[in-house]
Design a protein around this motif. Structure first.
Motif, mmCIF file in Angstrom:
data_model
loop_
_atom_site.group_PDB
_atom_site.id
_atom_site.type_symbol
_atom_site.label_atom_id
_atom_site.label_comp_id
_atom_site.label_asym_id
_atom_site.label_seq_id
_atom_site.Cartn_x
_atom_site.Cartn_y
_atom_site.Cartn_z
ATOM 1 N N PHE A 270 6.240 8.729 -2.510
ATOM 2 C CA PHE A 270 7.018 9.448 -3.912
ATOM 3 C C PHE A 270 8.277 7.828 -3.531
ATOM 4 C CE2 PHE A 270 10.314 11.096 -5.193
ATOM 5 C CZ PHE A 270 10.257 11.479 -6.825
ATOM 6 N N ALA A 271 8.459 8.112 -4.462
ATOM 7 C CA ALA A 271 9.414 7.057 -5.036
ATOM 8 C C ALA A 271 9.795 7.203 -6.322
ATOM 9 C CB ALA A 271 9.327 6.065 -4.477
ATOM 10 N N LEU A 272 11.745 6.779 -6.760
ATOM 11 C CA LEU A 272 11.880 7.257 -7.977
ATOM 12 C C LEU A 272 12.425 6.261 -9.168
ATOM 13 C CD1 LEU A 272 14.746 9.784 -6.740
ATOM 14 C CD2 LEU A 272 12.826 10.499 -7.863
ATOM 15 N N HIS A 273 12.201 4.626 -9.067
ATOM 16 C CA HIS A 273 13.012 3.925 -9.469
ATOM 17 C C HIS A 273 12.705 2.610 -8.921
ATOM 18 C CE1 HIS A 273 16.238 6.821 -9.371
ATOM 19 N NE2 HIS A 273 16.602 6.891 -8.252
ATOM 20 N N SER A 274 11.525 2.385 -10.750
ATOM 21 C CA SER A 274 10.940 1.186 -10.308
ATOM 22 C C SER A 274 11.660 -0.245 -10.372
ATOM 23 C CB SER A 274 9.829 0.578 -11.145
ATOM 24 O OG SER A 274 9.878 -0.503 -11.915
ATOM 25 N N PHE A 275 11.725 -1.202 -8.938
ATOM 26 C CA PHE A 275 12.298 -2.445 -9.361
ATOM 27 C C PHE A 275 11.539 -3.628 -9.987
ATOM 28 C CE2 PHE A 275 11.437 -2.482 -4.357
ATOM 29 C CZ PHE A 275 10.772 -3.463 -4.206
ATOM 30 N N VAL A 276 10.651 -3.822 -9.492
ATOM 31 C CA VAL A 276 9.591 -4.259 -9.838
ATOM 32 C C VAL A 276 8.462 -4.159 -10.866
ATOM 33 C CG1 VAL A 276 7.711 -6.570 -9.474
ATOM 34 C CG2 VAL A 276 9.596 -6.120 -8.464
ATOM 35 N N PRO A 277 7.831 -4.820 -12.304
ATOM 36 C CA PRO A 277 6.905 -4.012 -12.790
ATOM 37 C C PRO A 277 5.972 -4.553 -12.393
ATOM 38 C CG PRO A 277 8.284 -5.595 -14.246
ATOM 39 C CD PRO A 277 9.437 -5.521 -13.203
ATOM 40 N N ALA A 278 4.711 -3.884 -12.654
ATOM 41 C CA ALA A 278 3.652 -4.389 -12.082
ATOM 42 C C ALA A 278 2.708 -5.367 -12.513
ATOM 43 C CB ALA A 278 2.728 -3.273 -12.101
ATOM 44 N N GLN A 279 3.009 -5.756 -14.017
ATOM 45 C CA GLN A 279 2.894 -7.516 -14.338
ATOM 46 C C GLN A 279 3.657 -8.318 -13.895
ATOM 47 O OE1 GLN A 279 4.401 -4.864 -15.756
ATOM 48 N NE2 GLN A 279 5.540 -5.159 -17.920
ATOM 49 N N ARG A 280 4.430 -8.203 -13.092
ATOM 50 C CA ARG A 280 5.692 -9.635 -12.884
ATOM 51 C C ARG A 280 5.049 -9.169 -10.978
ATOM 52 N NH1 ARG A 280 8.122 -12.508 -11.901
ATOM 53 N NH2 ARG A 280 10.662 -12.335 -11.353
ATOM 54 N N ILE A 281 4.155 -8.858 -10.169
ATOM 55 C CA ILE A 281 4.027 -8.237 -8.777
ATOM 56 C C ILE A 281 2.973 -10.081 -9.008
ATOM 57 C CG2 ILE A 281 2.918 -7.471 -7.180
ATOM 58 C CD1 ILE A 281 3.495 -5.107 -8.172
ATOM 59 N N THR A 282 3.183 -10.545 -8.366
ATOM 60 C CA THR A 282 2.273 -12.152 -7.781
ATOM 61 C C THR A 282 1.400 -12.021 -7.075
ATOM 62 O OG1 THR A 282 4.030 -13.131 -8.406
ATOM 63 C CG2 THR A 282 2.229 -14.943 -7.001
ATOM 64 N N GLY A 283 1.616 -11.089 -5.876
ATOM 65 C CA GLY A 283 0.635 -10.954 -4.328
ATOM 66 C C GLY A 283 0.806 -9.785 -3.485
ATOM 67 N N LEU A 284 0.594 -8.818 -2.624
ATOM 68 C CA LEU A 284 0.526 -7.560 -1.854
ATOM 69 C C LEU A 284 -0.140 -8.007 -0.559
ATOM 70 C CD1 LEU A 284 -0.239 -4.663 -4.074
ATOM 71 C CD2 LEU A 284 2.071 -5.742 -3.407
ATOM 72 N N PHE A 285 0.961 -7.228 0.421
ATOM 73 C CA PHE A 285 0.408 -7.517 1.992
ATOM 74 C C PHE A 285 0.385 -6.546 2.501
ATOM 75 C CE2 PHE A 285 1.801 -12.787 0.561
ATOM 76 C CZ PHE A 285 1.121 -12.673 1.379
ATOM 77 N N THR A 286 -0.672 -6.487 2.962
ATOM 78 C CA THR A 286 -0.729 -4.740 3.584
ATOM 79 C C THR A 286 -1.240 -4.721 4.713
ATOM 80 O OG1 THR A 286 -0.465 -2.177 3.534
ATOM 81 C CG2 THR A 286 -2.601 -4.029 2.464
ATOM 82 N N ASP A 287 -1.850 -4.213 5.197
ATOM 83 C CA ASP A 287 -2.679 -3.942 7.214
ATOM 84 C C ASP A 287 -4.222 -4.028 6.339
ATOM 85 O OD1 ASP A 287 -2.828 -1.315 7.952
ATOM 86 O OD2 ASP A 287 -0.539 -1.597 7.061
ATOM 87 N N ASP A 288 -4.663 -4.090 7.315
ATOM 88 C CA ASP A 288 -6.009 -3.409 6.754
ATOM 89 C C ASP A 288 -6.596 -1.859 7.073
ATOM 90 O OD1 ASP A 288 -6.080 -3.789 10.028
ATOM 91 O OD2 ASP A 288 -7.045 -4.749 10.001
ATOM 92 N N ALA A 289 -5.889 -0.918 7.426
ATOM 93 C CA ALA A 289 -6.188 -0.160 6.793
ATOM 94 C C ALA A 289 -5.719 0.573 5.650
ATOM 95 C CB ALA A 289 -4.521 1.232 8.269
#
Length: 264
Positions: free
Chosen positions: A216-235
């Motif tokens: 859960f989070a409340l406030h957007s600071f970067v809209p989805a259309q502005r995201i270049t890439g996402l880095f996460t783990d393989d889980a």
């Protein structure tokens, strides 16, 4: 987890709060194998340190937490954060001007960037700034008010960054992720700074371990259309990020070696 020492028990309580935002006395008694009296004493100690707020039946996160909150988060999920940071660092060339926020994953990224030449880093993270300060990297700190829970400088920095030109890329930790709302935070103060930093960046990357997906989070600071890439783990489940991939966001699922994982 019965029989662990008081300090380790309290650190685990803080870790659970960081993940879920709330803990109950009943669940903690079951988890640690101690009495309710002992758990209430633990919560009282942590509340005196402004690390949580007690409520009926348990405790919730406290926005005014002291520096122990950052240090606790830094020790949680270190293998995943370090792997994500190494992968993200490969994008940063010598001579770039970039933004880093105050997240613990970006602190790990700062470690990886210490050898870069002619690098400029704009950050509101005091720990990252300190780490980079003796490495030859030019560090720029926007003005603001100290927020001890994240060791960051917060507040509306206005156009102090945007008015000085564009940054090549920005890297941001998150509290939550939404296909509709993009990269999200819980604190209004952190959201305000992150919005300003992201607005100055040509490319924007979200860095997060897989536990952040669905939180859960409340406030957007970067809209989805502005995201270049996402880095996460393989889980991270591919389906959980599929919506972003459909929007053209590059998804990096980074393999993690948990052999030397640091306990929270």
């Amino acid at each position: 987890m019965a029989g662990i020492a008081e300090h380790e028990r309290q650190q685990e309580v803080l870790r659970l709060l960081d993940v879920d935002g709330r803990v109950s006395v009943t669940d903690l008694v079951r988890r640690f194998g101690v009495t309710a009296v002992t758990i209430r004493k633990d919560l009282e100690v942590l509340e005196r340190r402004h690390l949580l707020a007690r409520v009926r039946g348990g405790a919730v996160t406290a926005d005014g937490a002291d520096e122990g909150a950052f240090e606790m988060r830094l020790r949680h999920g270190t293998a995943a954060k370090a792997a994500i940071a190494r992968a993200a660092a490969a994008l940063v060339p010598d001579g770039a001007a970039i933004a880093l926020d105050c997240s613990t994953t970006c602190y790990h990224l700062a470690h990886e960037l210490r050898g870069r030449r002619s690098l400029i880093v704009v950050t509101n993270g005091l720990r990252a700034a300190e780490l980079l300060s003796d490495s030859g990297v030019t560090v720029v700190l926007p003005g603001g008010t100290l927020r001890r829970s994240s060791w960051s400088v917060v507040g509306d920095i206005g156009d102090v960054v945007v008015s000085r030109g564009r940054l090549t890329m920005g890297f941001f930790g998150i509290r939550g992720l939404s296909r509709e709302h993009g990269l999200m935070e819980l604190s209004v103060e952190e959201t305000t700074v992150k919005r300003r930093l992201a607005a100055a960046c040509v490319d924007v990357y979200g860095l997060f371990d897989s536990s952040k997906i669905g939180r859960f989070a409340l406030h957007s600071f970067v809209p989805a259309q502005r995201i270049t890439g996402l880095f996460t783990d393989d889980a991270a489940e591919p389906d959980a990020l599929g919506g972003f991939a459909e929007q053209g966001v590059k998804i990096h699922r980074v393999p993690v070696d948990h052999t030397h994982e640091t306990s929270a």
